[in-house]
Motif scaffolding. Structure first.
Motif, PDB file in Angstrom:
ATOM      1  N   PRO A 177       0.796  -1.241   0.000  1.00 11.99           N
ATOM      2  CA  PRO A 177       0.000   0.000   0.000  1.00 11.99           C
ATOM      3  C   PRO A 177       0.821   1.280   0.000  1.00 11.99           C
ATOM      4  CG  PRO A 177       0.047  -0.946   2.188  1.00 11.99           C
ATOM      5  CD  PRO A 177       0.718  -1.949   1.286  1.00 11.99           C
ATOM      6  N   ARG A 178       2.158   1.184   0.044  1.00 15.43           N
ATOM      7  CA  ARG A 178       2.993   2.383   0.073  1.00 15.43           C
ATOM      8  C   ARG A 178       3.934   2.486  -1.120  1.00 15.43           C
ATOM      9  NH1 ARG A 178       2.581   4.704   5.030  1.00 15.43           N
ATOM     10  NH2 ARG A 178       1.584   3.432   6.633  1.00 15.43           N
ATOM     11  N   ALA A 179       3.783   1.581  -2.076  1.00 10.44           N
ATOM     12  CA  ALA A 179       4.739   1.525  -3.186  1.00 10.44           C
ATOM     13  C   ALA A 179       4.155   2.059  -4.484  1.00 10.44           C
ATOM     14  CB  ALA A 179       5.197   0.079  -3.389  1.00 10.44           C
ATOM     15  N   LYS A 180       5.049   2.366  -5.418  1.00  6.35           N
ATOM     16  CA  LYS A 180       4.627   2.742  -6.752  1.00  6.35           C
ATOM     17  C   LYS A 180       4.211   1.492  -7.516  1.00  6.35           C
ATOM     18  CE  LYS A 180       7.512   6.865  -7.029  1.00  6.35           C
ATOM     19  NZ  LYS A 180       8.589   7.586  -7.779  1.00  6.35           N
ATOM     20  N   ARG A 182       2.679   0.000 -11.610  1.00  7.63           N
ATOM     21  CA  ARG A 182       2.284   0.215 -13.002  1.00  7.63           C
ATOM     22  C   ARG A 182       1.019  -0.602 -13.256  1.00  7.63           C
ATOM     23  NH1 ARG A 182       4.421   1.392 -18.290  1.00  7.63           N
ATOM     24  NH2 ARG A 182       6.308   2.110 -17.274  1.00  7.63           N
ATOM     25  N   LEU A 183      -0.039   0.084 -13.654  1.00  2.91           N
ATOM     26  CA  LEU A 183      -1.300  -0.564 -14.002  1.00  2.91           C
ATOM     27  C   LEU A 183      -1.364  -0.679 -15.521  1.00  2.91           C
ATOM     28  CD1 LEU A 183      -4.246  -1.454 -13.036  1.00  2.91           C
ATOM     29  CD2 LEU A 183      -4.902   0.870 -13.693  1.00  2.91           C
ATOM     30  N   THR A 184      -1.592  -1.883 -16.032  1.00  3.43           N
ATOM     31  CA  THR A 184      -1.634  -2.096 -17.473  1.00  3.43           C
ATOM     32  C   THR A 184      -2.908  -2.817 -17.873  1.00  3.43           C
ATOM     33  OG1 THR A 184       0.784  -2.257 -17.542  1.00  3.43           O
ATOM     34  CG2 THR A 184      -0.415  -3.039 -19.472  1.00  3.43           C
ATOM     35  N   VAL A 185      -3.569  -2.295 -18.900  1.00  2.09           N
ATOM     36  CA  VAL A 185      -4.769  -2.912 -19.464  1.00  2.09           C
ATOM     37  C   VAL A 185      -4.386  -3.552 -20.793  1.00  2.09           C
ATOM     38  CG1 VAL A 185      -7.144  -2.548 -20.225  1.00  2.09           C
ATOM     39  CG2 VAL A 185      -6.186  -1.123 -18.390  1.00  2.09           C
ATOM     40  N   PHE A 186      -4.755  -4.833 -20.943  1.00  2.00           N
ATOM     41  CA  PHE A 186      -4.462  -5.578 -22.165  1.00  2.00           C
ATOM     42  C   PHE A 186      -5.760  -5.957 -22.869  1.00  2.00           C
ATOM     43  CE2 PHE A 186      -1.021  -6.500 -19.200  1.00  2.00           C
ATOM     44  CZ  PHE A 186       0.112  -6.324 -19.976  1.00  2.00           C
ATOM     45  N   PRO A 187      -5.979  -5.498 -24.083  1.00  2.83           N
ATOM     46  CA  PRO A 187      -7.137  -5.975 -24.851  1.00  2.83           C
ATOM     47  C   PRO A 187      -6.867  -7.386 -25.353  1.00  2.83           C
ATOM     48  CG  PRO A 187      -5.816  -4.523 -26.192  1.00  2.83           C
ATOM     49  CD  PRO A 187      -5.194  -4.500 -24.824  1.00  2.83           C
ATOM     50  N   SER A 188      -7.912  -8.101 -25.691  1.00  4.16           N
ATOM     51  CA  SER A 188      -7.772  -9.496 -26.095  1.00  4.16           C
ATOM     52  C   SER A 188      -7.011  -9.660 -27.396  1.00  4.16           C
ATOM     53  CB  SER A 188      -9.150 -10.150 -26.225  1.00  4.16           C
ATOM     54  OG  SER A 188      -9.912  -9.502 -27.235  1.00  4.16           O
ATOM     55  N   ARG A 189      -6.992  -8.637 -28.250  1.00  6.64           N
ATOM     56  CA  ARG A 189      -6.339  -8.756 -29.549  1.00  6.64           C
ATOM     57  C   ARG A 189      -4.934  -8.169 -29.568  1.00  6.64           C
ATOM     58  NH1 ARG A 189     -11.347  -7.428 -33.744  1.00  6.64           N
ATOM     59  NH2 ARG A 189     -12.851  -8.859 -32.805  1.00  6.64           N
ATOM     60  N   GLY A 190      -4.359  -7.923 -28.399  1.00  3.58           N
ATOM     61  CA  GLY A 190      -3.011  -7.408 -28.345  1.00  3.58           C
ATOM     62  C   GLY A 190      -2.949  -5.922 -28.076  1.00  3.58           C
ATOM     63  N   GLY A 191      -1.742  -5.432 -27.776  1.00  5.75           N
ATOM     64  CA  GLY A 191      -1.574  -4.032 -27.420  1.00  5.75           C
ATOM     65  C   GLY A 191      -1.793  -3.818 -25.935  1.00  5.75           C
ATOM     66  N   GLN A 192      -1.568  -2.602 -25.458  1.00  2.00           N
ATOM     67  CA  GLN A 192      -1.740  -2.308 -24.048  1.00  2.00           C
ATOM     68  C   GLN A 192      -1.771  -0.800 -23.817  1.00  2.00           C
ATOM     69  OE1 GLN A 192       2.054  -4.265 -23.033  1.00  2.00           O
ATOM     70  NE2 GLN A 192       2.651  -2.333 -22.044  1.00  2.00           N
ATOM     71  N   VAL A 193      -2.288  -0.410 -22.656  1.00  3.35           N
ATOM     72  CA  VAL A 193      -2.198   0.979 -22.208  1.00  3.35           C
ATOM     73  C   VAL A 193      -1.832   0.933 -20.734  1.00  3.35           C
ATOM     74  CG1 VAL A 193      -4.686   1.106 -21.728  1.00  3.35           C
ATOM     75  CG2 VAL A 193      -3.364   3.198 -21.994  1.00  3.35           C
ATOM     76  N   SER A 194      -0.828   1.731 -20.332  1.00  5.79           N
ATOM     77  CA  SER A 194      -0.294   1.656 -18.978  1.00  5.79           C
ATOM     78  C   SER A 194      -0.399   2.991 -18.250  1.00  5.79           C
ATOM     79  CB  SER A 194       1.178   1.224 -19.013  1.00  5.79           C
ATOM     80  OG  SER A 194       1.312  -0.085 -19.517  1.00  5.79           O
ATOM     81  N   PHE A 195      -0.495   2.892 -16.923  1.00  5.20           N
ATOM     82  CA  PHE A 195      -0.554   4.062 -16.053  1.00  5.20           C
ATOM     83  C   PHE A 195       0.438   3.861 -14.915  1.00  5.20           C
ATOM     84  CE2 PHE A 195      -4.736   3.217 -17.796  1.00  5.20           C
ATOM     85  CZ  PHE A 195      -5.154   4.439 -18.292  1.00  5.20           C
ATOM     86  N   GLU A 196       1.186   4.902 -14.584  1.00  7.22           N
ATOM     87  CA  GLU A 196       2.106   4.854 -13.445  1.00  7.22           C
ATOM     88  C   GLU A 196       1.376   5.433 -12.227  1.00  7.22           C
ATOM     89  OE1 GLU A 196       4.986   3.148 -15.805  1.00  7.22           O
ATOM     90  OE2 GLU A 196       5.021   3.430 -13.629  1.00  7.22           O
ATOM     91  N   LEU A 197       1.276   4.636 -11.160  1.00  4.92           N
ATOM     92  CA  LEU A 197       0.574   5.043  -9.949  1.00  4.92           C
ATOM     93  C   LEU A 197       1.529   5.084  -8.767  1.00  4.92           C
ATOM     94  CD1 LEU A 197      -2.551   2.722 -10.342  1.00  4.92           C
ATOM     95  CD2 LEU A 197      -2.223   5.017 -11.271  1.00  4.92           C
ATOM     96  N   ASP A 198       1.229   5.923  -7.804  1.00  3.38           N
ATOM     97  CA  ASP A 198       2.015   6.016  -6.584  1.00  3.38           C
ATOM     98  C   ASP A 198       1.077   5.836  -5.398  1.00  3.38           C
ATOM     99  OD1 ASP A 198       3.711   6.494  -4.496  1.00  3.38           O
ATOM    100  OD2 ASP A 198       4.527   8.367  -5.295  1.00  3.38           O
ATOM    101  N   PHE A 199       1.031   4.619  -4.852  1.00  3.40           N
ATOM    102  CA  PHE A 199       0.104   4.329  -3.772  1.00  3.40           C
ATOM    103  C   PHE A 199       0.392   5.152  -2.513  1.00  3.40           C
ATOM    104  CE2 PHE A 199      -1.028  -0.253  -5.268  1.00  3.40           C
ATOM    105  CZ  PHE A 199      -1.746   0.301  -6.320  1.00  3.40           C
ATOM    106  N   SER A 200       1.618   5.665  -2.385  1.00  2.55           N
ATOM    107  CA  SER A 200       1.938   6.474  -1.203  1.00  2.55           C
ATOM    108  C   SER A 200       1.191   7.797  -1.207  1.00  2.55           C
ATOM    109  CB  SER A 200       3.446   6.734  -1.129  1.00  2.55           C
ATOM    110  OG  SER A 200       3.852   7.632  -2.145  1.00  2.55           O
ATOM    111  N   GLN A 201       0.575   8.153  -2.336  1.00  3.75           N
ATOM    112  CA  GLN A 201      -0.172   9.408  -2.443  1.00  3.75           C
ATOM    113  C   GLN A 201      -1.691   9.175  -2.441  1.00  3.75           C
ATOM    114  OE1 GLN A 201       1.477  12.513  -2.570  1.00  3.75           O
ATOM    115  NE2 GLN A 201       3.096  11.124  -1.944  1.00  3.75           N
ATOM    116  N   ILE A 202      -2.097   7.959  -2.100  1.00  2.73           N
ATOM    117  CA  ILE A 202      -3.529   7.616  -2.114  1.00  2.73           C
ATOM    118  C   ILE A 202      -3.916   7.120  -0.732  1.00  2.73           C
ATOM    119  CG2 ILE A 202      -5.303   6.158  -3.181  1.00  2.73           C
ATOM    120  CD1 ILE A 202      -3.390   5.843  -5.576  1.00  2.73           C
ATOM    121  N   GLU A 203      -5.048   7.566  -0.209  1.00  3.10           N
ATOM    122  CA  GLU A 203      -5.436   7.104   1.118  1.00  3.10           C
ATOM    123  C   GLU A 203      -6.435   5.964   1.029  1.00  3.10           C
ATOM    124  OE1 GLU A 203      -7.374  10.141   3.332  1.00  3.10           O
ATOM    125  OE2 GLU A 203      -8.743  10.632   1.735  1.00  3.10           O
TER     126      GLU A 203
END
Length: 203
Positions: A177-180, A182-203
């Motif tokens: 709960p205190r670490a950074k 990477r959240l990644t979404v994968f569609p079934s046909r390939g490819g991806q979209v990623s987000f960098e998150l920092d859990f230390s900034q979320i309550e």
């Protein structure tokens, strides 16, 4: 502003997207797995105060990703985040969370992640999958739901023509709960979209 590029899968990717947070002074840091009674009461009061200022529940989400229109973004719902939104929503109707309401939120053992994506065909988000990575470790979700059919965007039939949600739940027990992360979404046909998150900034 980063330029969007079209992926073969029908997803629209905007580089690596970073968490966008809005926190009040005095807020605690890091995702709270077991909130204290004081934190719970403070969160309920914050929700009520926000309602008094006519702030809608969606404005209280912890949003991440792009800020421009028609680009990927999402929000995270933790225990305290869910309670904040609930208290705000009820207060707008002149109600307050009951002890049972609060207990139910605190008993939830999962963090919910709701991602909004854009694509070029109506079923672009069908069978999508989501993972989190922390310090080289892959965390798989307990559940994943997605819009099998997306909604038309305001620019339809131009691209991106469709908007869809992908919703995943991750067990608190599997997360740092205190670490950074990477959240990644994968569609079934390939490819991806990623987000960098920092859990230390979320309550």
């Amino acid at each position: 502003m980063r330029s969007a590029r079209r992926l073969p899968t029908g997803f629209w990717l905007v580089g690596s997207l970073f968490v966008v947070l809005s926190r009040s002074a005095g807020s605690s840091y890091a995702i709270e797995v077991q909130p204290t009674a004081e934190q719970i009461q403070s969160t309920v009061e914050r929700g009520k105060m926000a309602a008094g200022r006519a702030i809608s529940p969606d404005q209280l989400h912890t949003w991440f990703g792009a800020t421009e229109d028609l680009a990927p973004r999402g929000f995270i719902m933790t225990k305290l985040g869910s309670l904040l939104v609930m208290a705000n929503h009820l207060s707008l109707r002149a109600l307050s969370p009951t002890e049972q309401d609060i207990a139910q939120v605190m008993a939830n053992e999962h963090v919910l992640v709701n991602v909004v994506l854009y694509g070029d065909r109506v079923n672009f988000a069908a069978d999508s999958y989501v993972v989190l990575e922390q310090a080289g470790r892959t965390v798989k979700p307990s559940t994943v739901r997605f819009d099998a059919r997306g909604d038309r965007t305001v620019v339809w039939p131009q691209q991106p023509a469709y908007r869809a949600k992908v919703i995943a739940q991750f067990a608190y027990a599997e997360l740092d709960p205190r670490a950074k992360a990477r959240l990644t979404v994968f569609p079934s046909r390939g490819g991806q979209v990623s987000f960098e998150l920092d859990f230390s900034q979320i309550e």
